[in-house]
Design a protein around this motif. Structure first.
Motif, mmCIF file in Angstrom:
data_model
loop_
_atom_site.group_PDB
_atom_site.id
_atom_site.type_symbol
_atom_site.label_atom_id
_atom_site.label_comp_id
_atom_site.label_asym_id
_atom_site.label_seq_id
_atom_site.Cartn_x
_atom_site.Cartn_y
_atom_site.Cartn_z
ATOM 1 N N ILE A 45 -11.453 9.059 2.849
ATOM 2 C CA ILE A 45 -10.785 7.751 3.118
ATOM 3 C C ILE A 45 -11.445 7.256 4.809
ATOM 4 O O ILE A 45 -11.181 6.196 5.184
ATOM 5 N N THR A 46 -12.180 7.923 5.500
ATOM 6 C CA THR A 46 -13.082 7.171 6.845
ATOM 7 C C THR A 46 -13.421 6.130 6.267
ATOM 8 O O THR A 46 -13.814 4.589 6.680
ATOM 9 N N LEU A 47 -14.652 5.914 5.406
ATOM 10 C CA LEU A 47 -15.530 5.116 5.203
ATOM 11 C C LEU A 47 -14.945 4.013 4.295
ATOM 12 O O LEU A 47 -14.832 2.861 4.140
ATOM 13 N N ALA A 48 -13.453 4.260 3.393
ATOM 14 C CA ALA A 48 -12.727 3.681 2.802
ATOM 15 C C ALA A 48 -12.178 1.945 3.522
ATOM 16 O O ALA A 48 -12.500 1.241 3.407
ATOM 17 N N LEU A 62 -5.614 3.866 13.016
ATOM 18 C CA LEU A 62 -5.024 5.299 13.539
ATOM 19 C C LEU A 62 -5.364 6.373 12.495
ATOM 20 O O LEU A 62 -5.846 8.026 12.490
ATOM 21 N N LEU A 63 -4.952 6.528 11.211
ATOM 22 C CA LEU A 63 -5.390 6.904 9.620
ATOM 23 C C LEU A 63 -6.693 7.351 9.299
ATOM 24 O O LEU A 63 -7.011 8.572 9.131
ATOM 25 N N ALA A 64 -7.709 6.192 9.784
ATOM 26 C CA ALA A 64 -8.841 7.099 9.642
ATOM 27 C C ALA A 64 -9.713 7.518 10.623
ATOM 28 O O ALA A 64 -10.673 8.933 10.728
ATOM 29 N N TYR A 113 -0.918 14.171 18.631
ATOM 30 C CA TYR A 113 -1.173 12.763 19.711
ATOM 31 C C TYR A 113 -1.440 11.484 18.626
ATOM 32 O O TYR A 113 -0.722 11.007 18.447
ATOM 33 N N ILE A 114 -2.487 11.836 17.698
ATOM 34 C CA ILE A 114 -2.192 11.237 16.414
ATOM 35 C C ILE A 114 -1.339 10.514 15.346
ATOM 36 O O ILE A 114 -0.707 9.317 15.788
#
Length: 329
Positions: A45-48, A62-64, A113-114
């Motif tokens: 998810i982070t790399l995409a 924020l999702l990353a 909090y995220i």
């Protein structure tokens, strides 16, 4: 000085999810299956998001960061549990125990909090679409993320220092598979009244993001484009919002549902069966987050597909290069 030396030499025994060996073996296999999926899913998810320019917006930023935090959140406890099971030991040092507790509180608060920042982002997008880019500027997004980390660590530090100052005597068996503040307070032979008050304060701080999430969704409902008489959202509006924000609401429900099962109860009622809820909180929810957010999200599916194709292209390119060099030889 003697007290400090005694504390540094102190070891706790992590009883695990269950006292029965068969059940412990089952949870070991479960964690062994869940942990790699959690790491790979959240890393993808982070790399995409980082590699696809179409996803360079506040929601995916924020999702990353949520995925980034979840990787560390799971890594604080699960590897130690797996290592203890393989080595046939349940011991953890006093320092290791406090370290686990600190990062669990800090990362748990940061996660919450995220999630609140993500709800706020959705509320701004629906309530103020014309001013969205101004309100949710890159600077605002960074401040929301940094603020989440700061609040998480500020909340964790006093809890950890107060626990470190306690005396532990007699039984040193922690009724969980990691060092949580609740079972540790039960083992102390010091006066823990102030610690308990601080723990409830921590729960209150932990509840602030949930309140922000509720307020954000109330705002979303009230600013729906079509409403019934009196400004009350229609059934279609509610269903539309749930369809649009379903992934976030699912994650919030899982996250806070398990938290309430863990901490919204009297201190004396803690038992080993509460560790089953902890498994959901620590292992299952971080594993499910990538699937929940990518399952119904076309942009995320496309980004993940693109990332996979690039990986296959690089692998095939390396393989072809290797074959050619072998032929030249």
């Amino acid at each position: 000085m003697r007290e400090d030396n005694r504390s540094s030499a102190l070891e706790f025994i992590l009883l695990g999810v269950s006292r029965k060996q068969e059940q412990e073996d089952f949870f070991f296999i479960l964690f062994l299956f869940i942990y790699p999926i959690t790491l790979i899913g959240n890393l993808f998810i982070t790399l995409a998001i980082r590699s696809d320019i179409r996803l360079h917006n506040p929601m995916y930023f924020l999702l990353a960061n949520l995925s980034f935090v979840d990787i560390f959140f799971s890594s604080v406890t699960i590897p130690k549990m797996l290592a203890n099971h393989l080595l046939g030991t349940k011991a953890i040092s006093f320092g290791g125990c406090l370290t686990q507790m600190y990062f669990m509180i800090a990362l748990g608060n940061t996660d919450s909090y995220i999630l609140a920042a993500m709800a706020y982002n959705r509320a701004v997008a629906i309530s103020h679409p014309l001013h969205y880019t101004t309100i949710m500027s890159p600077r605002t997004c960074v401040l929301l993320f940094v603020g989440s980390w700061v609040v998480g660590n500020v909340n964790a530090l006093p809890q950890t220092l107060l626990t470190a100052s306690l005396s532990f005597c007699g039984n040193q068996e922690v009724a969980s598979f990691y060092c949580d503040i609740t079972p540790l307070l039960k083992l102390s032979c010091s006066d823990i009244h102030f610690n308990v008050k601080m723990m409830y304060l921590r729960v209150a701080v932990f509840s602030v993001p949930l309140l922000c999430i509720i307020i954000s969704y109330v705002k979303i409902f009230l600013h729906s484009p079509t409403t019934t008489l009196g400004g009350i959202p229609s059934t279609k509006d509610v269903l539309r919002v749930f369809s649009t924000c379903g992934s976030h609401l699912t994650v919030v429900s899982l996250y806070y549902g398990t938290i309430m099962g863990m901490y919204f109860r009297p201190l004396t009622s803690y038992s080993l069966k509460d560790a089953v809820i902890t498994v959901m909180y620590i292992a299952v929810t971080p594993m499910l987050n990538p699937f929940i957010y990518s399952l119904r999200n076309r942009d995320m599916k496309a980004a993940l597909g693109k990332l996979q194709q690039e990986h296959l292209h690089v692998s095939n390119g390396s393989s072809c290069t290797g074959d050619r060099s072998h032929q030249l030889k």
